[in-house]
Design a protein around this motif. Structure first.
Motif, PDB file in Angstrom:
ATOM      1  N   THR A  99     -18.949  21.756  16.414  1.00  8.51           N
ATOM      2  CA  THR A  99     -19.952  21.183  15.506  1.00  8.51           C
ATOM      3  C   THR A  99     -19.609  19.776  15.045  1.00  8.51           C
ATOM      4  N   GLY A 100     -18.391  19.318  15.272  1.00 10.13           N
ATOM      5  CA  GLY A 100     -18.017  17.963  14.904  1.00 10.13           C
ATOM      6  C   GLY A 100     -17.780  17.739  13.422  1.00 10.13           C
ATOM      7  N   VAL A 101     -17.671  18.831  12.639  1.00  6.72           N
ATOM      8  CA  VAL A 101     -17.475  18.692  11.194  1.00  6.72           C
ATOM      9  C   VAL A 101     -16.364  19.625  10.717  1.00  6.72           C
ATOM     10  N   GLU A 102     -15.853  19.340   9.522  1.00  9.98           N
ATOM     11  CA  GLU A 102     -14.817  20.173   8.902  1.00  9.98           C
ATOM     12  C   GLU A 102     -15.422  21.483   8.403  1.00  9.98           C
ATOM     13  N   ASP A 104     -15.509  22.698   5.445  1.00  5.13           N
ATOM     14  CA  ASP A 104     -16.250  22.622   4.191  1.00  5.13           C
ATOM     15  C   ASP A 104     -17.701  22.233   4.419  1.00  5.13           C
ATOM     16  N   VAL A 105     -18.017  21.725   5.615  1.00  6.07           N
ATOM     17  CA  VAL A 105     -19.393  21.394   5.970  1.00  6.07           C
ATOM     18  C   VAL A 105     -20.033  22.538   6.754  1.00  6.07           C
ATOM     19  N   HIS A 106     -19.345  23.048   7.778  1.00  2.00           N
ATOM     20  CA  HIS A 106     -19.964  24.132   8.566  1.00  2.00           C
ATOM     21  C   HIS A 106     -19.911  25.479   7.859  1.00  2.00           C
ATOM     22  N   GLY A 107     -18.993  25.654   6.918  1.00  2.00           N
ATOM     23  CA  GLY A 107     -19.005  26.830   6.060  1.00  2.00           C
ATOM     24  C   GLY A 107     -18.398  28.098   6.611  1.00  2.00           C
ATOM     25  N   ILE A 108     -17.906  28.082   7.836  1.00  4.29           N
ATOM     26  CA  ILE A 108     -17.307  29.294   8.410  1.00  4.29           C
ATOM     27  C   ILE A 108     -15.805  29.260   8.154  1.00  4.29           C
ATOM     28  N   THR A 109     -15.371  30.027   7.170  1.00  7.55           N
ATOM     29  CA  THR A 109     -13.964  30.061   6.775  1.00  7.55           C
ATOM     30  C   THR A 109     -13.283  31.357   7.183  1.00  7.55           C
ATOM     31  N   TRP A 110     -14.062  32.343   7.589  1.00  3.54           N
ATOM     32  CA  TRP A 110     -13.504  33.643   7.980  1.00  3.54           C
ATOM     33  C   TRP A 110     -13.154  33.630   9.464  1.00  3.54           C
ATOM     34  N   ASN A 111     -12.539  34.712   9.935  1.00  2.00           N
ATOM     35  CA  ASN A 111     -12.044  34.741  11.314  1.00  2.00           C
ATOM     36  C   ASN A 111     -12.377  36.052  12.008  1.00  2.00           C
ATOM     37  N   LYS A 122     -24.869  27.270  10.267  1.00  6.38           N
ATOM     38  CA  LYS A 122     -26.069  26.615   9.762  1.00  6.38           C
ATOM     39  C   LYS A 122     -26.154  25.131  10.109  1.00  6.38           C
ATOM     40  N   VAL A 123     -25.137  24.588  10.731  1.00  9.88           N
ATOM     41  CA  VAL A 123     -25.162  23.168  11.105  1.00  9.88           C
ATOM     42  C   VAL A 123     -25.372  23.067  12.613  1.00  9.88           C
ATOM     43  N   PRO A 124     -25.823  21.888  13.095  1.00  9.60           N
ATOM     44  CA  PRO A 124     -26.043  21.727  14.538  1.00  9.60           C
ATOM     45  C   PRO A 124     -24.766  21.916  15.342  1.00  9.60           C
ATOM     46  N   MET A 283     -12.575  17.891  16.058  1.00  7.23           N
ATOM     47  CA  MET A 283     -13.992  17.520  15.946  1.00  7.23           C
ATOM     48  C   MET A 283     -14.402  16.466  16.976  1.00  7.23           C
ATOM     49  N   ASP A 284     -13.419  15.723  17.503  1.00  7.70           N
ATOM     50  CA  ASP A 284     -13.715  14.696  18.494  1.00  7.70           C
ATOM     51  C   ASP A 284     -14.185  15.291  19.814  1.00  7.70           C
TER      52      ASP A 284
END
Length: 318
Positions: A99-102, A104-111, A122-124, A283-284
């Motif tokens: 997704t190219g984001v951290e 805290d932006v994509h919101g998936i913290t679980w595993n 929820k993000v592209p 993210m790169d």
């Protein structure tokens, strides 16, 4: 002992989830476009292959003589000091990779697979953005938790376990890929290999069994390249090989450098051969994959295009 010694241990992976994969040959109705502009052809190539070797520590490549990866490093460009996110676990890390984001932006913290509770990311994603731009996409996952990053309608073809805690081994995953590539030529292909992570958790990172799993994964990468040569034509695609995290002892997920440091290798069409890269974050991968296909990235992405990996004429042409 040879590579066949590992197969009885990893064979259990191949049988779990048999018949429970999720093929999806066409986009589902009602797909919500994720905002990418239309593109008629790739910037560098029309075919990008991203391979994630789950749990691969950079120092394992030389230690266990992963011959295919070492060849790609020589012939392409690489970093053995790339970094994943601080929550260095499989699902959060892969979500940032795609997704190219951290987190805290994509919101998936679980595993774990919690799609029933939380739904999809929820993000592209790279898949959705490429699909929106008119490219075909495919993903081969070896763990059910990855369904979080493949919202319905964003990936043309998905294969992966529907449930269970034991992932598919690389042999099963690549066999499915071979069947698919015999009839299809996706523009963006993602392949996940779980062997090294499975061995690390069960036998310890950097031990003998882990080394055998690294070599199994290396053999799987070689198979992917052979299949890509046949499907796309030799020289007709660009490959990024990376990982989601490293590991120490029998675990990972901390900010320890052994957990956060990952390899990043790029090889193929447009790549400037030879040399090391620096300053790369997971993210790169997303940003570079889309750039190769001439797809604009969202403004809020922190992932950046690694233009230093490519021929100057290629990098300057965008």
């Amino acid at each position: 002992m040879n590579r066949r010694t590992l197969l009885p241990v990893l064979a259990v992976l191949a049988g779990v989830g048999s018949g429970c994969s999720r093929p999806r040959a066409e986009l589902e109705p009602g797909v919500v476009l994720q905002g990418a502009p239309a593109a008629t052809r790739g910037h560098v190539t029309d075919h990008v292959v991203v391979i994630s070797v789950d749990g691969l520590r950079p120092d394992a490549i030389a230690k266990f003589d992963a011959t295919t990866l070492r060849r790609l490093m020589r012939e392409g460009r690489h970093s053995l000091t790339a970094q994943t996110i601080s929550n260095s676990k499989t699902l959060p890390s892969h979500t940032s990779m795609l997704t190219g984001v951290e987190e805290d932006v994509h919101g998936i913290t679980w595993n774990s697979d919690r799609t029933g509770e939380f739904g999809y990311v929820k993000v592209p994603t790279v898949f959705g953005l490429a699909t929106d731009a008119g490219f075909t996409t495919a993903a081969f996952f070896s763990k059910p938790k990855f369904h979080h990053v493949a919202p319905p309608g964003t990936v043309h073809h998905v294969r992966g376990p529907a449930g269970g805690v034991i992932p598919w081994n690389s042999g099963k995953t690549i066999d499915m890929l071979a069947d698919y590539l015999s009839e299809a030529t996706p523009n963006l292909l993602f392949v996940h290999l779980a062997d090294a992570d499975f061995a690390g958790h069960n036998f310890g990172w950097m031990g003998w069994w882990y080394g055998m799993a690294v070599r199994e994964s290396d053999n799987a990468v070689a198979r992917v390249l052979a299949l890509a040569d046949k499907a796309f034509g030799r020289g007709g695609y660009t490959v990024i090989v990376t990982s989601d995290h490293g590991g120490h002892g029998k675990s990972h997920g901390t900010t320890d450098p052994l957990d956060m440091t990952i390899p990043w290798i790029v090889w193929g069409a447009g790549v400037r051969p030879g040399g090391e890269l620096s300053g790369i974050r997971t993210m790169d991968t997303a940003a570079t994959a889309l750039w190769l296909l001439n797809i604009a990235t969202p403004r809020d992405w922190v992932g950046r295009v690694i233009t230093a990996a490519f021929e100057p004429t290629v990098a300057a042409g965008r």
